[in-house]
Design a protein around this motif. Structure first.
Motif, PDB file in Angstrom:
ATOM      1  N   ALA A 132       0.802  -1.224   0.000  1.00 20.58           N
ATOM      2  CA  ALA A 132       0.000   0.000   0.000  1.00 20.58           C
ATOM      3  C   ALA A 132       0.832   1.269   0.000  1.00 20.58           C
ATOM      4  O   ALA A 132       0.380   2.315  -0.446  1.00 20.58           O
ATOM      5  CB  ALA A 132      -0.930  -0.005   1.213  1.00 20.58           C
ATOM      6  N   CYS A 133       2.060   1.233   0.522  1.00 17.37           N
ATOM      7  CA  CYS A 133       2.969   2.386   0.550  1.00 17.37           C
ATOM      8  C   CYS A 133       2.395   3.545   1.380  1.00 17.37           C
ATOM      9  O   CYS A 133       2.366   4.697   0.935  1.00 17.37           O
ATOM     10  CB  CYS A 133       3.298   2.873  -0.863  1.00 17.37           C
ATOM     11  N   ARG A 134       1.939   3.231   2.578  1.00 17.46           N
ATOM     12  CA  ARG A 134       1.400   4.279   3.439  1.00 17.46           C
ATOM     13  C   ARG A 134       2.494   5.072   4.141  1.00 17.46           C
ATOM     14  O   ARG A 134       2.274   6.188   4.590  1.00 17.46           O
ATOM     15  CB  ARG A 134       0.463   3.668   4.472  1.00 17.46           C
ATOM     16  N   ASP A 135       3.691   4.501   4.272  1.00 20.39           N
ATOM     17  CA  ASP A 135       4.784   5.194   4.939  1.00 20.39           C
ATOM     18  C   ASP A 135       6.099   4.768   4.297  1.00 20.39           C
ATOM     19  O   ASP A 135       6.141   3.931   3.378  1.00 20.39           O
ATOM     20  CB  ASP A 135       4.789   4.909   6.448  1.00 20.39           C
ATOM     21  N   ASP A 136       7.205   5.362   4.784  1.00 20.36           N
ATOM     22  CA  ASP A 136       8.519   5.067   4.207  1.00 20.36           C
ATOM     23  C   ASP A 136       8.909   3.601   4.388  1.00 20.36           C
ATOM     24  O   ASP A 136       9.598   3.021   3.542  1.00 20.36           O
ATOM     25  CB  ASP A 136       9.588   5.972   4.834  1.00 20.36           C
ATOM     26  N   GLY A 137       8.469   2.987   5.497  1.00 22.78           N
ATOM     27  CA  GLY A 137       8.799   1.584   5.712  1.00 22.78           C
ATOM     28  C   GLY A 137       8.189   0.695   4.638  1.00 22.78           C
ATOM     29  O   GLY A 137       8.851  -0.213   4.121  1.00 22.78           O
ATOM     30  N   GLU A 138       6.947   0.951   4.273  1.00 23.55           N
ATOM     31  CA  GLU A 138       6.298   0.155   3.227  1.00 23.55           C
ATOM     32  C   GLU A 138       6.896   0.460   1.856  1.00 23.55           C
ATOM     33  O   GLU A 138       6.954  -0.415   0.997  1.00 23.55           O
ATOM     34  CB  GLU A 138       4.799   0.419   3.237  1.00 23.55           C
ATOM     35  N   LYS A 139       7.336   1.706   1.654  1.00 25.73           N
ATOM     36  CA  LYS A 139       8.007   2.032   0.393  1.00 25.73           C
ATOM     37  C   LYS A 139       9.321   1.261   0.263  1.00 25.73           C
ATOM     38  O   LYS A 139       9.678   0.793  -0.821  1.00 25.73           O
ATOM     39  CB  LYS A 139       8.267   3.536   0.305  1.00 25.73           C
TER      40      LYS A 139
END
Length: 322
Positions: A132-139
């Motif tokens: 989902a890329c909701r924050d830098d960690g998911e990116k």
């Protein structure tokens, strides 16, 4: 600029669709003796079926393509094992060199066939759906998936292309088949010099490669249209349009091998149009934030883009001005 990049990306997607569509039709011809034009129509029907999987989710589409690529890999691996290769000659052949204009044309074609530029857009779109890329960690997790995908995808493409070159060099150098310029000559040569199993593996791999890549080309065309001009047309309409050039080639009886090579050279010319804008955007901190390119990444990417542009420019000069 967006419209210009969209037009060239559509041309690139259609070029690869032409090549792989022809490859699948030739594979049907070699396997079952189906005449080329009816084989092209059969290929179209199967490609429509593969695209229908995308309507049920990205994962089924990806699995279908992965399965077809697995068939390609195993087919050429079998041929490579049966044919064998001289290790010393193989190592020497990996040293880059040019031997005139014909070899330069093939070099550009191999680059285009391995690093298909339209897949840069498609690959990004498929990978984005996983996180989902909701924050830098998911990116960062998404980037990790992307690195794995690129490593596997380009590694497999490179090995397949390398295996085809090694098989051809091992079999046909210094033989009567070395002067043949048709895919059918390679198939016949494998059958005569090695055996029916090797020829069968070659034809099956050719068919699977054509079906997978032609579907990918059609879907990539849809992605670039959505991204560059924010328009969308039904995938099946797009498939009907992009298959037309290949059916025309088959109907007119144009040289298949020459058409395949030229289409891959066109892909080589499309690589800078994907790579240079990508580099220009990913080097900007105001766009990328903490994910901006490192200086070494910028330098390596710029060197690669310069090399490919130089090869393409040299090919144009050697073809039209020399």
């Amino acid at each position: 600029m967006s419209r210009g990049l969209w037009v060239q990306a559509e041309i690139i997607a259609m070029a690869t669709d032409l090549a792989e569509f022809l490859g699948a039709a030739v594979g049907l011809y070699l396997l079952f003796g189906v005449p080329l034009f009816p084989a092209g129509l059969i290929t179209a029907v199967v490609a429509f079926g593969i695209l229908a999987l995308e309507q049920r989710g990205y994962r089924r589409f990806e699995l279908a393509i992965a399965g077809l690529l697995g068939i390609v890999f195993l087919g050429f691996l079998y041929d490579l094992i049966v044919v064998g290769a001289d290790p010393g000659g193989l190592a020497a052949g990996l040293v880059p060199r040019l031997a005139g204009g014909d070899s330069l044309l093939l070099v550009c074609g191999i680059i285009g066939a391995t690093v298909m530029p339209h897949v840069v857009y498609l690959h990004s779109a498929l990978t984005k759906s996983r996180v989902a890329c909701r924050d830098d960690g998911e990116k960062r997790e998404l980037l990790r998936f992307q690195r794995i995908d690129v490593l596997i995808g380009l590694g497999a493409a490179g090995l397949i292309n390398l295996s085809m070159l090694v098989i051809a060099a091992s079999l046909f150098h210094g033989t009567a088949f070395a002067t043949g310029d048709a895919i059918q000559s390679a198939h016949d040569g494998l059958g005569r010099l090695v055996g029916g199993g090797a020829a069968l593996a070659f034809a099956v791999a050719l068919l699977a490669s054509g079906l997978s890549s032609s579907s990918v080309g059609t879907y990539a065309g849809q992605i670039v249209m959505q991204g560059f001009i924010r328009r969308r047309i039904p995938l099946f309409v797009r498939r009907a349009v992009t298959m037309t050039p290949a059916l025309v080639v088959l109907a007119l009886g144009l040289p298949l091998t020459d058409s395949l090579v030229i289409s891959q050279v066109v892909l080589s010319f499309g690589i800078p149009f994907a790579l240079v804008p990508l580099l220009m955007l990913t080097r900007r901190r105001d766009i990328m934030g903490t994910f901006v390119n490192k200086p070494l990444t910028n330098a390596v990417a710029a060197a690669i883009a310069t090399l490919i542009i130089g090869l393409n420019a040299f090919l144009l000069y050697d073809t039209f001005l020399a």
